[in-house]
Scaffold this motif. Structure first.
Motif, PDB file in Angstrom:
ATOM      1  N   SER A  22      39.635  34.783  38.691  1.00  0.00           N
ATOM      2  CA  SER A  22      40.538  34.031  39.568  1.00  0.00           C
ATOM      3  C   SER A  22      41.993  34.287  39.168  1.00  0.00           C
ATOM      4  O   SER A  22      42.275  34.511  37.984  1.00  0.00           O
ATOM      5  CB  SER A  22      40.198  32.542  39.406  1.00  0.00           C
ATOM      6  OG  SER A  22      40.552  31.825  40.557  1.00  0.00           O
ATOM      7  N   MET A  24      45.484  33.792  37.747  1.00  0.00           N
ATOM      8  CA  MET A  24      45.969  32.812  36.755  1.00  0.00           C
ATOM      9  C   MET A  24      47.367  33.194  36.265  1.00  0.00           C
ATOM     10  O   MET A  24      47.540  34.202  35.570  1.00  0.00           O
ATOM     11  CB  MET A  24      44.999  32.742  35.574  1.00  0.00           C
ATOM     12  CG  MET A  24      43.769  31.914  35.891  1.00  0.00           C
ATOM     13  SD  MET A  24      42.652  31.789  34.480  1.00  0.00           S
ATOM     14  CE  MET A  24      41.819  33.361  34.561  1.00  0.00           C
ATOM     15  N   GLU A  56      47.741  37.226  38.819  1.00  0.00           N
ATOM     16  CA  GLU A  56      48.332  35.901  39.062  1.00  0.00           C
ATOM     17  C   GLU A  56      49.198  35.888  40.334  1.00  0.00           C
ATOM     18  O   GLU A  56      49.610  36.960  40.822  1.00  0.00           O
ATOM     19  CB  GLU A  56      49.211  35.538  37.871  1.00  0.00           C
ATOM     20  CG  GLU A  56      50.454  36.413  37.753  1.00  0.00           C
ATOM     21  CD  GLU A  56      51.144  36.269  36.393  1.00  0.00           C
ATOM     22  OE1 GLU A  56      50.596  36.809  35.412  1.00  0.00           O
ATOM     23  OE2 GLU A  56      52.200  35.635  36.326  1.00  0.00           O
ATOM     24  N   HIS A 179      46.942  25.294  47.026  1.00  0.00           N
ATOM     25  CA  HIS A 179      47.527  24.680  45.831  1.00  0.00           C
ATOM     26  C   HIS A 179      48.928  24.116  46.048  1.00  0.00           C
ATOM     27  O   HIS A 179      49.719  24.023  45.112  1.00  0.00           O
ATOM     28  CB  HIS A 179      47.521  25.670  44.646  1.00  0.00           C
ATOM     29  CG  HIS A 179      46.124  26.057  44.230  1.00  0.00           C
ATOM     30  ND1 HIS A 179      45.853  27.064  43.356  1.00  0.00           N
ATOM     31  CD2 HIS A 179      44.918  25.553  44.595  1.00  0.00           C
ATOM     32  CE1 HIS A 179      44.532  27.176  43.185  1.00  0.00           C
ATOM     33  NE2 HIS A 179      43.943  26.261  43.946  1.00  0.00           N
ATOM     34  N   ARG A 229      43.584  32.755  50.194  1.00  0.00           N
ATOM     35  CA  ARG A 229      43.141  31.574  49.423  1.00  0.00           C
ATOM     36  C   ARG A 229      43.614  30.349  50.186  1.00  0.00           C
ATOM     37  O   ARG A 229      44.814  30.184  50.445  1.00  0.00           O
ATOM     38  CB  ARG A 229      43.705  31.617  48.001  1.00  0.00           C
ATOM     39  CG  ARG A 229      43.299  30.397  47.185  1.00  0.00           C
ATOM     40  CD  ARG A 229      43.516  30.564  45.690  1.00  0.00           C
ATOM     41  NE  ARG A 229      42.265  30.940  45.033  1.00  0.00           N
ATOM     42  CZ  ARG A 229      41.976  30.718  43.747  1.00  0.00           C
ATOM     43  NH1 ARG A 229      42.850  30.147  42.945  1.00  0.00           N
ATOM     44  NH2 ARG A 229      40.811  31.082  43.233  1.00  0.00           N
ATOM     45  N   THR A 263      39.545  26.958  47.808  1.00  0.00           N
ATOM     46  CA  THR A 263      39.898  26.084  46.699  1.00  0.00           C
ATOM     47  C   THR A 263      40.288  24.733  47.286  1.00  0.00           C
ATOM     48  O   THR A 263      39.899  24.430  48.421  1.00  0.00           O
ATOM     49  CB  THR A 263      41.038  26.764  45.890  1.00  0.00           C
ATOM     50  OG1 THR A 263      41.433  25.937  44.812  1.00  0.00           O
ATOM     51  CG2 THR A 263      42.251  27.042  46.730  1.00  0.00           C
ATOM     52  N   ALA A 319      34.531  33.045  41.706  1.00  0.00           N
ATOM     53  CA  ALA A 319      35.714  33.324  40.899  1.00  0.00           C
ATOM     54  C   ALA A 319      35.708  32.421  39.670  1.00  0.00           C
ATOM     55  O   ALA A 319      35.373  31.239  39.753  1.00  0.00           O
ATOM     56  CB  ALA A 319      36.981  33.093  41.721  1.00  0.00           C
ATOM     57  N   LEU A 320      36.074  33.013  38.540  1.00  0.00           N
ATOM     58  CA  LEU A 320      36.122  32.287  37.268  1.00  0.00           C
ATOM     59  C   LEU A 320      37.561  32.241  36.789  1.00  0.00           C
ATOM     60  O   LEU A 320      38.222  33.275  36.719  1.00  0.00           O
ATOM     61  CB  LEU A 320      35.299  33.011  36.202  1.00  0.00           C
ATOM     62  CG  LEU A 320      33.894  33.467  36.561  1.00  0.00           C
ATOM     63  CD1 LEU A 320      33.308  34.263  35.401  1.00  0.00           C
ATOM     64  CD2 LEU A 320      33.008  32.270  36.884  1.00  0.00           C
ATOM     65  N   THR A 323      36.881  29.709  32.568  1.00  0.00           N
ATOM     66  CA  THR A 323      35.673  30.287  31.960  1.00  0.00           C
ATOM     67  C   THR A 323      35.961  31.699  31.447  1.00  0.00           C
ATOM     68  O   THR A 323      35.498  32.083  30.364  1.00  0.00           O
ATOM     69  CB  THR A 323      34.542  30.317  33.012  1.00  0.00           C
ATOM     70  OG1 THR A 323      34.252  28.970  33.380  1.00  0.00           O
ATOM     71  CG2 THR A 323      33.290  30.990  32.503  1.00  0.00           C
TER      72      THR A 323
HETATM   73  C1  FMN Z   1      46.243  29.202  33.414  1.00  0.00           C
HETATM   74  C2  FMN Z   1      45.938  29.056  34.891  1.00  0.00           C
HETATM   75  C3  FMN Z   1      46.785  29.641  35.814  1.00  0.00           C
HETATM   76  C4  FMN Z   1      46.486  29.563  37.186  1.00  0.00           C
HETATM   77  N1  FMN Z   1      47.279  30.238  38.091  1.00  0.00           N
HETATM   78  C5  FMN Z   1      46.869  30.341  39.386  1.00  0.00           C
HETATM   79  C6  FMN Z   1      47.515  31.238  40.278  1.00  0.00           C
HETATM   80  O1  FMN Z   1      48.415  31.994  39.918  1.00  0.00           O
HETATM   81  N2  FMN Z   1      47.087  31.260  41.558  1.00  0.00           N
HETATM   82  C7  FMN Z   1      46.042  30.482  41.992  1.00  0.00           C
HETATM   83  O2  FMN Z   1      45.689  30.527  43.165  1.00  0.00           O
HETATM   84  N3  FMN Z   1      45.394  29.659  41.134  1.00  0.00           N
HETATM   85  C8  FMN Z   1      45.761  29.601  39.856  1.00  0.00           C
HETATM   86  N4  FMN Z   1      45.037  28.849  38.980  1.00  0.00           N
HETATM   87  C9  FMN Z   1      43.813  28.192  39.454  1.00  0.00           C
HETATM   88  C10 FMN Z   1      42.599  29.099  39.193  1.00  0.00           C
HETATM   89  O3  FMN Z   1      42.697  30.311  39.889  1.00  0.00           O
HETATM   90  C11 FMN Z   1      41.292  28.372  39.596  1.00  0.00           C
HETATM   91  O4  FMN Z   1      41.293  28.211  41.001  1.00  0.00           O
HETATM   92  C12 FMN Z   1      41.130  27.028  38.905  1.00  0.00           C
HETATM   93  O5  FMN Z   1      41.487  27.112  37.535  1.00  0.00           O
HETATM   94  C13 FMN Z   1      39.696  26.517  39.024  1.00  0.00           C
HETATM   95  O6  FMN Z   1      38.791  27.434  38.466  1.00  0.00           O
HETATM   96  P1  FMN Z   1      38.201  27.264  36.958  1.00  0.00           P
HETATM   97  O7  FMN Z   1      37.563  25.910  36.911  1.00  0.00           O
HETATM   98  O8  FMN Z   1      37.193  28.401  36.860  1.00  0.00           O
HETATM   99  O9  FMN Z   1      39.332  27.397  36.013  1.00  0.00           O
HETATM  100  C14 FMN Z   1      45.338  28.862  37.618  1.00  0.00           C
HETATM  101  C15 FMN Z   1      44.515  28.243  36.667  1.00  0.00           C
HETATM  102  C16 FMN Z   1      44.781  28.361  35.315  1.00  0.00           C
HETATM  103  C17 FMN Z   1      43.832  27.738  34.329  1.00  0.00           C
END
Ligand code: FMN
Length: 369
Positions: A22, A24, A56, A179, A229, A263, A319-320, A323
């Motif tokens: 995913s 990040m 990201e 988001h 997304r 999401t 998507a992770l 994790t």
């Molecule tokens: C450090 C971090 C940065 C993230 N940055 C983004 C991002 O740039 N774009 C986005 O759509 N979601 C972002 N997210 C959300 C993740 O893509 C994901 O949707 C969310 O963490 C839930 O998944 P998880 O439970 O597997 O972590 C971020 C999450 C984390 C932990």
């Protein structure tokens, strides 16, 4: 046969399996440019066995960055810095690489999480924009409502970023419309109080996100997958529901979008019942209503859980996020658990179980050189 480890054809690309890293934010870019941190982080994930690694959120203009240390792709300098990382990941990794094209709108200009995460003060000036002059929360800056001319300019900026991403060889593009960032702000009545033809009914609230999608689709090669997304729920009274998300999803499909990444949350403070796979039902609902592949995300942790999501037809991709940070080799370990095979870089092949069938590896005693 593992469903999770089966390939998926998306537009002109074949993903070797259904595991996606995913997007990040790393808060480690310098003036929008990727750094050695991105080389290490994305290099590690590109060799992780996941079929697709999403970069990201990558901003279409400097003011669209969430923080001053966000990635951007809006000029030759940001393009050259990202090109270096993409080339190395492609050279050594097996994963396809995807860009998430983003603009933070009224949530732009915040500190990194480890510096508090709040909005930057007036001593660090930042122009925030949005559909309406409404702040994210009390104490947050009030954005300027975008004019029609500025929206046209921004749709072009999204398209220009897509064209740069195509030029440096990214395989997949995803528009960030979730988001609580700019495109989500237009979609949600929580942030959008416009009285012109961009506000009010969903048809109007979708107008700008769809204009952006059309511009990106025209700039992004037909044989490379384009996704969006989107939010399955705002988790708020008067916010977006899964029914509205499905209407938006269908409008995206009609404009040539190849997959939906589902999401939730982020438009304003809300109480969200977070638990294992808590957003998967939104992905499953959209998969039933919109005939394109769907990605599920959110606390997908165990291999058996991910396998079930794909095998039961709740989503086509998983998507992770956290994790994968916790266990970057999750795909290797999941393949072992599910009796599947996964790509190893030749440098790492000696860690693959198929190299010593029926043999338990003993560190220090097996011949090593
Ligand atoms: C450090 C971090 C940065 C993230 N940055 C983004 C991002 O740039 N774009 C986005 O759509 N979601 C972002 N997210 C959300 C993740 O893509 C994901 O949707 C969310 O963490 C839930 O998944 P998880 O439970 O597997 O972590 C971020 C999450 C984390 C932990």
């Amino acid at each position: 046969m593992s469903a999770l480890f089966s390939p998926l054809r998306l537009a002109g690309q074949e993903l070797p399996n259904r595991i996606v890293i995913s997007p990040m934010c790393q808060y480690s870019a310098e003036e929008g440019r990727a750094t050695d941190w991105h080389m290490m982080h994305l290099g590690m994930l590109a060799t992780s066995g996941a079929g697709l690694v999403m970069l990201e959120a990558t901003a279409v203009e400097p003011e669209g960055r969430i923080s001053a240390a966000d990635l951007g792709l809006y000029d030759d300098g940001t393009e050259a810095a990202l090109a270096r990382v993409v080339a190395a990941c492609h050279r050594y990794g097996s994963a396809r690489l995807g860009i998430q094209i983003a603009h933070a709108g009224r949530k732009a200009g915040v500190a990194a999480p480890w510096q508090g995460g709040g909005p930057l003060g007036p001593e660090q000036p930042w122009r925030r924009v949005g559909p309406s002059a409404l702040s994210f929360a009390e104490g947050w800056p009030v954005p300027e409502a975008l004019s029609d001319g500025e929206m046209r300019h921004l749709a072009q900026a999204f398209a220009d970023t897509a064209a740069r991403a195509a030029r440096i060889g990214l395989d997949v593009a995803e528009i960030h419309a979730a988001h609580g960032y700019l495109l989500h702000q237009f979609l949600s009545p929580i942030a959008n109080r416009r009285t012109d033809d961009h506000g009010g009914p969903l048809e109007n609230r979708m107008r700008f996100p769809l204009r952006v999608t059309e511009a990106v689709r025209a700039a992004w090669p037909k044989d490379r997958p384009l996704g969006v997304r989107l939010t399955g729920s705002d988790w708020l009274e008067g916010g977006i529901t899964v029914e509205e998300a499905a209407i938006f999803g269908e409008a995206l499909r009609q404009r040539g979008v190849d997959f939906l990444d589902v999401t939730s949350g982020g438009i304003a403070r809300a109480s969200i019942p977070v638990g294992p796979g808590y957003q998967v039902p939104f992905a499953a609902a959209l998969r039933q209503r919109v005939e394109i592949p769907v990605m599920a995300v959110g606390l997908i942790v165990a291999p058996e859980q991910a396998e079930r999501i794909v095998a039961d037809g709740q989503a086509d991709l998983v998507a992770l996020g956290r994790t994968a940070l916790d266990d970057p080799r999750w795909a290797w370990h999941a393949a072992r658990t599910l009796g599947a095979t996964v790509a190893y870089a030749p440098q790492y092949e000696r860690a693959a179980p198929q190299v010593w069938p029926g043999h338990t590896y003993r560190f220090g005693t097996d011949a090593m050189n």
